[in-house]
Design a protein around this motif. Structure first.
Motif: not given
Length: 268
Positions: A43-47, A176-181, A256-263
């Motif tokens: 996951x280069x982007x999250x890093x 979504x960019x990433x999910x933390x612990x 997960x990372x890359x998924x779209x969220x509409x607010x």
């Protein structure tokens, strides 16, 4: 002499310990700070985002980062100097570049091509051990960046495209960019995006994730929400995230990372 270290190696295998050993054999007095080795594999982007978020809090020194799905391929190993004098070592896959933007930009960048500053045998699959750790250790000992290899035009470096949110009158399209612990879901948004949409603490919104919808409340802290409440908040790095008080938002939403969220902004 200080070296920080970030990777996707995890802690179950010997990879991190072996890199520590290589560094210490070259630079026994080096102090190593492990930022994290829990970035999901490849996951280069999250890093890149975690590196960018954390380096301003680290002492100045050499910053080693290895998330390298292209190891053994055509991507270049490199080391660079930032405008404020820090030295970053890692693969040319976009991992290092975002962090430089808050550290005075890139002043110089060189390819790791001098075999004098690598291990005698360089494997095809473990450049973290054979190229990047030795280079970081030699830089920490005071070897000049220019000694490691030829210069690279910084305009030729690989860069990561971080998706931008779309802020409209009735909704925001985020990613979504990433999910933390803890299962908190970081979005590609800043507080100014919420303010632009007039979403302030206490405002209720509706989240659309895949085919499901959930009500959430903009909040300043977790203390503003009751157990199980979904909140939209600004995290410690001033990024907007989704969380569940006392629970895991990522697990509940299955995101997960890359998924779209509409607010949706006009929640009843």
């Amino acid at each position: 002499m200080l070296i920080t270290f970030l990777s996707d190696f995890g802690l179950q295998d010997d990879f991190v310990g072996t890199c520590h050993g290589v560094i210490k054999r070259i630079a026994p007095e080096a102090e190593i700070i492990d930022i994290t080795h829990g970035i999901p594999p490849q996951h280069v982007l999250q890093g890149a985002l975690v590196l960018s978020n954390t380096l301003p809090y680290m002492p100045e020194g050499v910053h080693l980062a290895v998330i390298d799905p292209g190891v053994g391929g055509h991507r270049r190993p490199l080391a660079l100097r930032t405008g404020d004098g820090r030295l970053l070592v890692g693969p040319d896959n976009g991992l290092l570049v975002p962090a430089t933007e808050g550290l005075g930009g890139i002043a110089a960048v060189h390819e790791l091509a001098n075999p004098e500053y690598a291990l005698d045998t360089v494997s095809r699959t473990f450049h973290g051990r054979d190229l990047f750790s030795p280079a970081a250790a030699h830089l920490a000992r005071g070897v000049a960046l220019e000694e490691l290899g030829p210069p690279i035009d910084q305009q030729a470096l690989v860069r990561i495209d971080v998706p931008r949110p779309e802020v409209g009158q009735n909704r925001i399209r985020a990613t979504v960019l990433y999910v933390d612990h803890f299962g908190n879901v970081q979005l590609n948004m800043k507080r100014e995006h919420l303010e632009e949409a007039d979403v302030r603490p206490g405002v209720r919104v509706e989240l659309e994730i895949a085919l499901d919808r959930y009500y959430a409340v903009a909040a300043r802290t977790f203390a503003d929400a009751g157990p199980g409440d979904i909140i939209l908040y600004e995290n410690a790095y001033r990024n907007v995230a989704i969380a569940i008080s006392g629970g895991s938002a990522a697990e509940m939403f299955g995101v997960g990372a890359g998924q779209e969220v509409r607010i949706h902004l006009n929640a009843p």
